[in-house]
Design a protein around this motif. Structure first.
Motif: not given
Lengths: 345, 172
Positions: B18-31
């Protein structure tokens, strides 16, 4: 059975089943080349070993020693992860599939299955539904138009056909009353009218569900006539255009392992699993069910190849229309009819 | 004991995702981080004993909904996001608010021991869930399905091309 013994037995089972599965994958490729070759009036592989039987080994060596080229324009983390995702999910789903009853070795009763969970079918569906990430991410991370189009096609196709596939299995679940694959096979024991085996394909209109499942499964595994994601006439090789050496081989392994999973599920759910005549001494009685199961799986794999040698590829709009406007309503109608039959009888 | 260790490990994986979801800059990494969160949650359900819910969590969320997310990101070819520092109000109100909610939830959980379940003892057999859905909660279940149907129809209407909308208006 103590915990240490359980772990040892489980490890042996996992190693054995993995070995059999990967060998089966390699030889399905050989079988496909051979059978399609004969259908097109040529020989297929003949050079390596008798009947070309050592061809899979030669292929494996070639894949290992080829240069593993990573194109400079790819998004590296996902480019490397995608083939692994594809092959891991394809192989994992075999874990809940039973191959036969149990065998008794040194006084211990060992079921022929890595693990029996009471939601077995859902586990298989869940794991195979995650396999789409391998294809979709490889298409995106390759950063190439052909790959992206292939990945998009694959994810749209797999999500669409998953619905028809899932619905076609609900009829069997209603008849069996359990998600456990072992329980579903047990529910198909015996005969009706004295001679017809009590398989679900013969009961309550499930023959329709069987064909819906088979068609949807061909689309799920991206096989001809539904191999739009890798249509070579338009997309070079689709989502795995930019892959080489072992990474490319991983996509191949994933595809064939998925074919084998589909064949296993079809045998278990519709054709009575490992049921068949069992006779002779004890060791033969232990082996025969596994043989009957393998025979069914082999027939399904052969039909896969047969279809590949027979049918041309669909157009993309035909594929989508067929899935949503024909297969899905048919699956729902079949579900309603099955529910009515079960409610009446 | 093993269950407790596994439960904590996957809980940590869930929070990290969940934290990584917020920190990632690229949408695909967040997804993809969200997929990890879904998967970890499914394992937690499984450890609690709710096998059916765990399987459905994987099939519906990780296998269908998140695939659509990834599909849309791929289709639109979304690039990297630009992160702003956020407004000062968000920092001033958000942090204390988050702390307050955390304390409130923890306090509630400690106070109310009766409704908590031991690991592996949640009644999660498919038959139990079917009984609840199709007997006890049949009306809410059907109402929800109609709600979802309306949402789908709304999406179709919104996605329809403007020409076709104009044509239907002229007919009336």
């Amino acid at each position: 059975m103590s915990i240490t013994l359980f772990i040892i037995v489980s490890f042996i089972k996992i190693a054995l089943i993995l070995f059999v599965l990967l060998t089966a994958v390699a030889y399905t490729v050989w079988l496909e080349r051979k059978v399609v070759g004969r259908m097109q009036n040529r020989w297929g592989p003949t050079r390596v070993g008798p009947f070309g039987l050592l061809q899979p080994a030669a292929n494996g060596v070639k894949f290992l020693f080829k240069e593993d080229l990573t194109p400079p324009h790819v998004y590296k983390p996902l480019y490397i992860a995608a083939p692994m995702i594809a092959v891991i999910f394809a192989v994992t789903s075999i874990a809940v599939i039973p191959f036969g009853n149990s065998v008794t070795i040194a006084g211990y009763d060992i079921p022929l299955q890595i693990t029996d969970v009471n939601i077995g079918l859902l586990v298989v569906l869940g794991i195979t539904s995650l396999g789409v990430y391998g294809v979709a991410l490889s298409g995106w991370s390759s950063n190439s138009k052909y790959s992206l189009l292939g990945g998009l096609r694959a994810s749209a196709q797999m999500v669409s056909y998953e619905i028809a596939l899932g619905l076609s299995l609900v009829g069997v679940l209603i008849l069996a009353g359990t998600f456990s694959l072992r329980g579903i096979v047990d529910a198909q024991a015996g005969h009706f009218w004295g001679f017809i085996p009590n398989w679900f394909i013969f009961r309550g209109g499930q023959i329709v569900a069987f064909f819906i499942y088979l068609t949807a499964a061909y689309a799920e595994t991206n096989r001809i006539p539904f191999d739009l994601p890798e249509a070579e006439t338009e997309l070079v090789a689709g989502y795995h255009t930019e892959y080489s050496a072992m990474k490319f081989a991983m996509f191949f392994m994933a595809e064939y392992a998925n074919m084998i999973t589909v064949a296993c599920i079809a045998s278990l759910l519709f054709l009575g699993g490992w049921r068949g005549p069992v006779f002779g001494p004890d060791w033969l009685q232990a082996i025969l069910p596994v043989f009957w199961f393998s025979l069914r799986v082999f027939v399904f794999l052969f039909v896969y190849i047969w279809v590949r040698g027979t049918l041309p590829r669909f157009r993309y709009d035909q594929l989508m229309a067929f899935g949503w406007k024909f297969l899905l309503p048919l699956a729902i109608a079949n579900l309603v009819v099955t529910a009515l039959i079960v409610a009446v009888t | 004991m093993l269950h407790l260790i596994l439960f904590s490990v996957f809980g940590l994986v869930c929070v990290a995702g969940a934290v990584n979801l917020l920190l990632q800059r690229h949408p695909i990494n967040s997804a993809l981080s969200l997929v990890v969160v879904m998967g970890a949650l499914a394992v937690e359900y499984l450890l609690l004993g709710a096998e059916f819910v765990a399987a459905v969590q994987v099939i519906v969320y990780a296998g269908a909904i998140m695939v659509l997310f990834v599909f849309v990101i791929m289709l639109l070819n979304a690039g990297e996001e630009e992160h702003t520092h956020g407004s000062r109000v968000a920092w001033l109100l958000g942090l204390p608010g988050m702390l307050a909610v955390t304390v409130l939830i923890c306090w509630g959980l400690i106070q109310d021991q009766t409704s908590s379940v031991r690991i592996g003892e949640l009644p999660g057999h498919p038959a139990d869930i079917a009984q609840l859905l199709f007997h006890q909660f049949l009306l809410p279940f059907e109402v929800t399905s109609i709600l979802v149907l309306i949402a789908i129809m709304g999406a179709v209407v919104l996605a329809a091309r403007p020409e076709s909308v104009r044509e239907t208006k002229r007919e009336h």
